[in-house]
Design a protein around this motif. Structure first.
Motif, PDB file in Angstrom:
ATOM      1  N   LEU A   1       0.915  -1.223  -0.038  1.00  0.00           N
ATOM      2  CA  LEU A   1       0.150  -0.006   0.178  1.00  0.00           C
ATOM      3  C   LEU A   1       0.873   1.369   0.022  1.00  0.00           C
ATOM      4  N   TYR A   2       0.131   2.249  -0.633  1.00  0.00           N
ATOM      5  CA  TYR A   2       0.981   3.714  -0.300  1.00  0.00           C
ATOM      6  C   TYR A   2       0.172   4.833   0.111  1.00  0.00           C
ATOM      7  N   GLY A   3       0.672   5.859   0.547  1.00  0.00           N
ATOM      8  CA  GLY A   3      -0.197   6.888   0.676  1.00  0.00           C
ATOM      9  C   GLY A   3       0.207   8.040   1.625  1.00  0.00           C
TER      10      GLY A   3
ATOM     11  N   GLU B   1       9.629   6.995  -7.490  1.00  0.00           N
ATOM     12  CA  GLU B   1       8.930   8.282  -7.986  1.00  0.00           C
ATOM     13  C   GLU B   1       7.748   8.581  -6.928  1.00  0.00           C
ATOM     14  N   MET B   2       6.967   7.537  -6.684  1.00  0.00           N
ATOM     15  CA  MET B   2       5.934   7.673  -5.898  1.00  0.00           C
ATOM     16  C   MET B   2       6.208   8.251  -4.207  1.00  0.00           C
ATOM     17  N   PHE B   3       7.367   7.812  -3.898  1.00  0.00           N
ATOM     18  CA  PHE B   3       8.329   8.142  -2.492  1.00  0.00           C
ATOM     19  C   PHE B   3       8.592   9.650  -2.577  1.00  0.00           C
ATOM     20  N   ASP B   4       9.448   9.671  -3.907  1.00  0.00           N
ATOM     21  CA  ASP B   4       9.671  11.102  -3.730  1.00  0.00           C
ATOM     22  C   ASP B   4       8.530  11.972  -3.668  1.00  0.00           C
ATOM     23  N   ASP B   5       7.414  11.699  -4.312  1.00  0.00           N
ATOM     24  CA  ASP B   5       6.294  12.577  -4.193  1.00  0.00           C
ATOM     25  C   ASP B   5       5.586  12.692  -2.948  1.00  0.00           C
ATOM     26  N   GLY B   6       6.074  12.013  -1.969  1.00  0.00           N
ATOM     27  CA  GLY B   6       5.467  12.284  -0.552  1.00  0.00           C
ATOM     28  C   GLY B   6       4.820  11.174  -0.098  1.00  0.00           C
ATOM     29  N   ASN B   7       4.583  10.036  -1.025  1.00  0.00           N
ATOM     30  CA  ASN B   7       3.837   8.928  -0.785  1.00  0.00           C
ATOM     31  C   ASN B   7       4.738   7.958   0.409  1.00  0.00           C
ATOM     32  N   GLU B   8       4.129   7.229   1.121  1.00  0.00           N
ATOM     33  CA  GLU B   8       4.942   6.438   2.305  1.00  0.00           C
ATOM     34  C   GLU B   8       4.117   4.974   2.071  1.00  0.00           C
ATOM     35  N   PRO B   9       5.319   4.125   2.395  1.00  0.00           N
ATOM     36  CA  PRO B   9       5.043   2.631   2.065  1.00  0.00           C
ATOM     37  C   PRO B   9       4.407   2.014   3.407  1.00  0.00           C
ATOM     38  N   LEU B  10       3.380   1.177   3.226  1.00  0.00           N
ATOM     39  CA  LEU B  10       2.676   0.465   4.084  1.00  0.00           C
ATOM     40  C   LEU B  10       2.526  -1.279   3.437  1.00  0.00           C
ATOM     41  N   VAL B  11       3.167  -2.010   4.368  1.00  0.00           N
ATOM     42  CA  VAL B  11       2.998  -3.258   3.708  1.00  0.00           C
ATOM     43  C   VAL B  11       2.593  -4.115   4.861  1.00  0.00           C
ATOM     44  N   VAL B  12       1.626  -4.953   4.573  1.00  0.00           N
ATOM     45  CA  VAL B  12       0.814  -5.740   5.399  1.00  0.00           C
ATOM     46  C   VAL B  12       0.664  -7.047   5.018  1.00  0.00           C
ATOM     47  N   ALA B  13       0.817  -8.110   5.960  1.00  0.00           N
ATOM     48  CA  ALA B  13       0.840  -9.699   5.631  1.00  0.00           C
ATOM     49  C   ALA B  13      -0.362 -10.037   4.857  1.00  0.00           C
ATOM     50  N   ASN B  14      -0.406 -10.882   3.978  1.00  0.00           N
ATOM     51  CA  ASN B  14      -1.403 -11.385   3.106  1.00  0.00           C
ATOM     52  C   ASN B  14      -1.648 -12.879   3.622  1.00  0.00           C
TER      53      ASN B  14
ATOM     54  N   ARG C   1      11.707  -0.993   2.085  1.00  0.00           N
ATOM     55  CA  ARG C   1      12.700  -1.737   1.490  1.00  0.00           C
ATOM     56  C   ARG C   1      12.087  -3.046   0.848  1.00  0.00           C
ATOM     57  N   ALA C   2      10.870  -3.353   1.551  1.00  0.00           N
ATOM     58  CA  ALA C   2      10.321  -4.705   1.265  1.00  0.00           C
ATOM     59  C   ALA C   2       9.585  -4.181  -0.104  1.00  0.00           C
ATOM     60  N   MET C   3       8.786  -3.105   0.049  1.00  0.00           N
ATOM     61  CA  MET C   3       8.084  -2.471  -1.239  1.00  0.00           C
ATOM     62  C   MET C   3       9.060  -2.266  -2.347  1.00  0.00           C
TER      63      MET C   3
END
Length: 133
Positions: A61-63, A108-121, A91-93
């Motif tokens: 996820l990102y946002g 580029e998304m991170f450079d634009d201010g988006n943040e990573p969020l990785v949750v277990a499937n 790093r996982a993302m």
């Protein structure tokens, strides 16, 4: 409860780079999973986070630029552990995106201010509808 989806080697590497205890970092990563998990085993990540993709281990996820500030506040986590946890998610993302051929776009998304969020499937399936993951 789903455990965090990150390999031990990634967690240990980031812990060493950030000078934090690996076991404390693992505990924070598990707490982050619980922070977004609902009683039915799905996740609530709100409209501030966008679904990117999934694989057998995780949802990516990102946002919101505030995601890690919110995690730190809600879980009362020290700055250095919050920073380390965020870097594990990033790093996982990026590793997953690299395997998909989309690493540049994600950077580029991170450079634009988006943040990573990785949750277990937990079941290997995709999101059902709306904000349910």
């Amino acid at each position: 409860m789903a455990e965090h989806p990150f390999p031990d080697s990634l967690v240990t590497t980031v812990a060493n780079e950030r000078s934090v205890d690996p076991e404390r970092l693992r505990a924070v990563l598990d707490d982050v999973q619980r922070r977004y998990e609902r009683d039915d085993g799905e996740y609530e990540y709100s409209t501030r986070h966008n679904y990117g993709w999934r694989d057998e281990q995780a949802y990516y996820l990102y946002g919101s630029e505030n995601v890690w500030q919110t995690v730190q506040r809600d879980l009362s986590v020290a700055d250095e552990l919050t920073d380390a946890a965020r870097h594990v998610h990033e790093r996982a993302m990026l590793q997953s995106a690299s395997g998909r051929g989309t690493e540049r776009t994600v950077r580029e998304m991170f450079d634009d201010g988006n943040e990573p969020l990785v949750v277990a499937n937990p079941d290997g399936g995709g999101p059902r509808f709306g904000q349910d993951v």
